[in-house]
Write an enzyme that holds these catalytic residues in place. Structure first.
Site, PDB file in Angstrom:
ATOM      1  N   ASP A  91      13.563  46.707 -30.553  1.00 44.99           N
ATOM      2  CA  ASP A  91      14.408  46.179 -29.724  1.00 44.99           C
ATOM      3  C   ASP A  91      15.828  46.111 -29.994  1.00 44.99           C
ATOM      4  O   ASP A  91      15.992  45.730 -31.135  1.00 44.99           O
ATOM      5  CB  ASP A  91      13.946  44.700 -29.315  1.00 44.99           C
ATOM      6  CG  ASP A  91      14.801  44.140 -28.064  1.00 44.99           C
ATOM      7  OD1 ASP A  91      13.976  44.130 -26.970  1.00 44.99           O
ATOM      8  OD2 ASP A  91      15.902  43.897 -28.192  1.00 44.99           O
ATOM      9  N   ASP A 131      16.256  49.484 -23.658  1.00 43.71           N
ATOM     10  CA  ASP A 131      16.395  49.078 -25.209  1.00 43.71           C
ATOM     11  C   ASP A 131      15.220  48.510 -25.916  1.00 43.71           C
ATOM     12  O   ASP A 131      15.441  47.792 -26.844  1.00 43.71           O
ATOM     13  CB  ASP A 131      17.371  47.818 -24.938  1.00 43.71           C
ATOM     14  CG  ASP A 131      16.704  46.318 -24.907  1.00 43.71           C
ATOM     15  OD1 ASP A 131      16.008  46.364 -24.374  1.00 43.71           O
ATOM     16  OD2 ASP A 131      17.220  45.572 -25.603  1.00 43.71           O
ATOM     17  N   GLU A 132      14.063  49.008 -25.717  1.00 41.74           N
ATOM     18  CA  GLU A 132      12.697  48.788 -26.458  1.00 41.74           C
ATOM     19  C   GLU A 132      11.656  49.627 -26.382  1.00 41.74           C
ATOM     20  O   GLU A 132      11.703  50.539 -25.276  1.00 41.74           O
ATOM     21  CB  GLU A 132      12.492  47.382 -26.050  1.00 41.74           C
ATOM     22  CG  GLU A 132      12.192  47.109 -24.666  1.00 41.74           C
ATOM     23  CD  GLU A 132      11.609  45.729 -24.457  1.00 41.74           C
ATOM     24  OE1 GLU A 132      10.534  45.316 -24.799  1.00 41.74           O
ATOM     25  OE2 GLU A 132      12.615  44.938 -24.148  1.00 41.74           O
TER      26      GLU A 132
HETATM   27  N1  DCP Z   1      19.681  42.477 -19.086  1.00 41.29           N
HETATM   28  C1  DCP Z   1      20.100  42.132 -17.652  1.00 41.29           C
HETATM   29  N2  DCP Z   1      20.077  41.076 -17.004  1.00 41.29           N
HETATM   30  C2  DCP Z   1      19.151  40.228 -17.728  1.00 41.29           C
HETATM   31  C3  DCP Z   1      18.442  40.242 -18.982  1.00 41.29           C
HETATM   32  C4  DCP Z   1      18.902  41.658 -19.729  1.00 41.29           C
HETATM   33  O1  DCP Z   1      20.979  42.964 -17.275  1.00 41.29           O
HETATM   34  N3  DCP Z   1      18.802  38.785 -17.002  1.00 41.29           N
HETATM   35  C5  DCP Z   1      20.181  43.616 -19.785  1.00 41.29           C
HETATM   36  C6  DCP Z   1      21.243  43.469 -20.684  1.00 41.29           C
HETATM   37  C7  DCP Z   1      20.574  43.639 -21.976  1.00 41.29           C
HETATM   38  C8  DCP Z   1      19.424  44.402 -21.849  1.00 41.29           C
HETATM   39  O2  DCP Z   1      19.114  44.180 -20.419  1.00 41.29           O
HETATM   40  O3  DCP Z   1      21.506  43.992 -22.914  1.00 41.29           O
HETATM   41  C9  DCP Z   1      18.300  44.238 -22.913  1.00 41.29           C
HETATM   42  O4  DCP Z   1      17.770  42.762 -22.690  1.00 41.29           O
HETATM   43  P1  DCP Z   1      17.231  42.108 -23.599  1.00 41.29           P
HETATM   44  O5  DCP Z   1      16.473  40.917 -23.175  1.00 41.29           O
HETATM   45  O6  DCP Z   1      16.724  42.761 -24.789  1.00 41.29           O
HETATM   46  O7  DCP Z   1      18.505  41.305 -24.322  1.00 41.29           O
HETATM   47  P2  DCP Z   1      19.736  41.793 -25.388  1.00 41.29           P
HETATM   48  O8  DCP Z   1      19.441  43.154 -25.700  1.00 41.29           O
HETATM   49  O9  DCP Z   1      21.133  41.801 -24.783  1.00 41.29           O
HETATM   50  O10 DCP Z   1      19.664  40.778 -26.427  1.00 41.29           O
HETATM   51  P3  DCP Z   1      18.892  40.452 -27.806  1.00 41.29           P
HETATM   52  O11 DCP Z   1      17.687  41.645 -27.505  1.00 41.29           O
HETATM   53  O12 DCP Z   1      19.463  40.717 -28.893  1.00 41.29           O
HETATM   54  O13 DCP Z   1      18.324  39.133 -27.628  1.00 41.29           O
HETATM   55 CA    CA Z   2      17.428  43.633 -26.931  1.00 38.62          CA
HETATM   56 CA    CA Z   3      14.636  44.030 -24.858  1.00 38.00          CA
END
Ligand code: DCP
Ligand code: CA
Ligand code: CA
Length: 366
Positions: free
Chosen positions: A13, A113-114
């Site tokens: 991720d 992203d995963e």
């Molecule tokens: N995303 C979004 N709205 C949300 C949650 C996520 O648009 N309510 C988008 C933005 C994030 C991406 O999806 O960058 C990936 O979500 P993740 O939950 O994996 O979170 P991040 O990658 O941002 O943070 P991390 O994985 O470091 O906790």
């Molecule tokens: Ca992420």
């Molecule tokens: Ca994710």
């Protein structure tokens, strides 16, 4: 049958993904709180935070939070608020996905992203080899996409998903088969993927907070409370059991069609005819594959061969041809307002695709 317990599965991720992409584009952002925002049509600060970098998170900023809340929490922090730029994030994601794909036996794309990787054969089921492979993948993703990510390693998808989230950012967590209970038991019930707020609350009413607590319930009690499907899922999950195989799945992020105009033009009606045809063609593909889209974009190639794109994020996923045409038409109008150079080629793109009827993923029951 192959013993599923002897598998080695990675869940990878990317860390604070959209915000990290913005940092890659502009390294000066690295020391500041960065919030990536989905601004709504209403203008001003209306809209929500898509994600924020870890500096902003220290001030309590979270995904999904209204932009105005985040601004309040970050007053005088020299914070930066940027609009989402999906095309750019996808271009970075693709590079990192390629690295993962090349380094796996089976590659399952989950989202931008995963992904899950089955690496059992590659590592001959050896966890030390798996650790070396994971470090290699992290390094290559860093070199080719500039991106940091977190990896979870275990015998199944469930545990690896939990493990990748365990030490973020830039994490690498291995759940050894004889340490599964030790790893899971202190966790909150909510840490199990698919367990939402409502389910957590119901456990709260029963005075159960941790995964260890839930283990006191037998499968009958759980199915009585949550139904057979979810009850069994919870029963197995709290014990770290998950037989779901890593299924080959490629990124299916977007569809586009592009064509050359009969002659270079900046005439709206002339171009619109072709644009509508492109919409029909794109629609045919996605309706066959039973996909919905949440973003519509158009691309133009100008007579000097330079490229311009414009896209629109929709409020809800849709599979409607009318909507596709309406949004493409608006985007074309938009582009033509400031267009000086004649247009040679035009393209239509849909992205943020999902299955029309969500597959039987457990998360849909919560
Ligand atoms: N995303 C979004 N709205 C949300 C949650 C996520 O648009 N309510 C988008 C933005 C994030 C991406 O999806 O960058 C990936 O979500 P993740 O939950 O994996 O979170 P991040 O990658 O941002 O943070 P991390 O994985 O470091 O906790
Ligand atoms: Ca992420
Ligand atoms: Ca994710």
């Amino acid at each position: 049958m192959e013993l599923l317990e002897n598998r080695i599965v990675f869940h990878i991720d990317f860390d604070y993904f959209y915000a990290q992409c913005e940092e890659i584009r502009n390294p000066e952002l690295q020391n500041k709180p960065v919030c990536v925002c989905v601004f709504s049509d209403r203008g001003g600060d209306s809209g929500a935070i898509a994600t924020a970098n870890y500096t902003a998170r220290k001030f309590g900023v979270k995904s999904g939070m209204p932009i105005s809340f985040a601004k309040n929490r970050l007053v005088e922090q020299n914070a930066v608020f940027l609009p989402v730029d999906f095309d750019y994030y996808i271009s970075i994601s693709e590079k990192a996905m390629d690295v993962m794909k090349e380094n796996s036996d089976v590659f399952e794309y989950v989202g931008k992203d995963e992904a899950y990787l089955d690496v059992t054969k590659k590592t001959q089921g050896n966890l030390e080899d798996a650790k070396i492979l994971a470090m290699k993948i992290k390094k290559e993703i860093r070199e080719k996409a500039n991106l940091s990510c977190s990896v979870g390693i275990s015998p199944n998808k469930l545990l690896s998903k939990i493990a990748s989230d365990f030490q973020k950012p830039d994490g690498l967590t291995i759940v050894y088969p004889d340490k599964i209970n030790e790893f899971l038991e202190p966790m909150k019930i909510r840490d199990i993927p698919g367990i939402g707020k409502k389910t957590e609350e119901r456990f709260g009413e029963m005075n159960l907070q941790t995964i260890k607590d839930v283990k006191n319930l037998d499968v009958f009690a759980l199915t009585k409370e949550f139904g057979r499907k979810i009850g069994t899922y919870i029963y197995n999950s709290v014990r770290g059991i998950d037989q779901d195989p890593v299924k080959e799945r490629e990124p299916n992020i977007q569809f586009s069609k592009i064509m050359t105009l009969k002659q270079d033009s900046i005439d709206f009606d002339f171009i619109l005819k072709d644009l509508k045809q492109l919409c029909d063609e794109v629609y045919e593909i996605i309706s066959k594959q039973k996909k919905t889209f949440k973003s519509v974009g158009i691309q133009i190639i100008q007579s000097d061969l330079s490229i311009k794109t414009k896209s629109k994020m929709l409020k809800n996923p849709t599979s409607s041809l009318d909507e596709l045409k309406r949004h493409s038409e608006n985007l074309l109008k938009n582009i033509l307002e400031e267009q000086k150079i004649p247009i040679r080629r035009i393209g239509v793109k849909v992205s943020e695709l999902s299955e029309t009827k969500e597959q039987s993923s457990i998360t849909n029951y919560f």
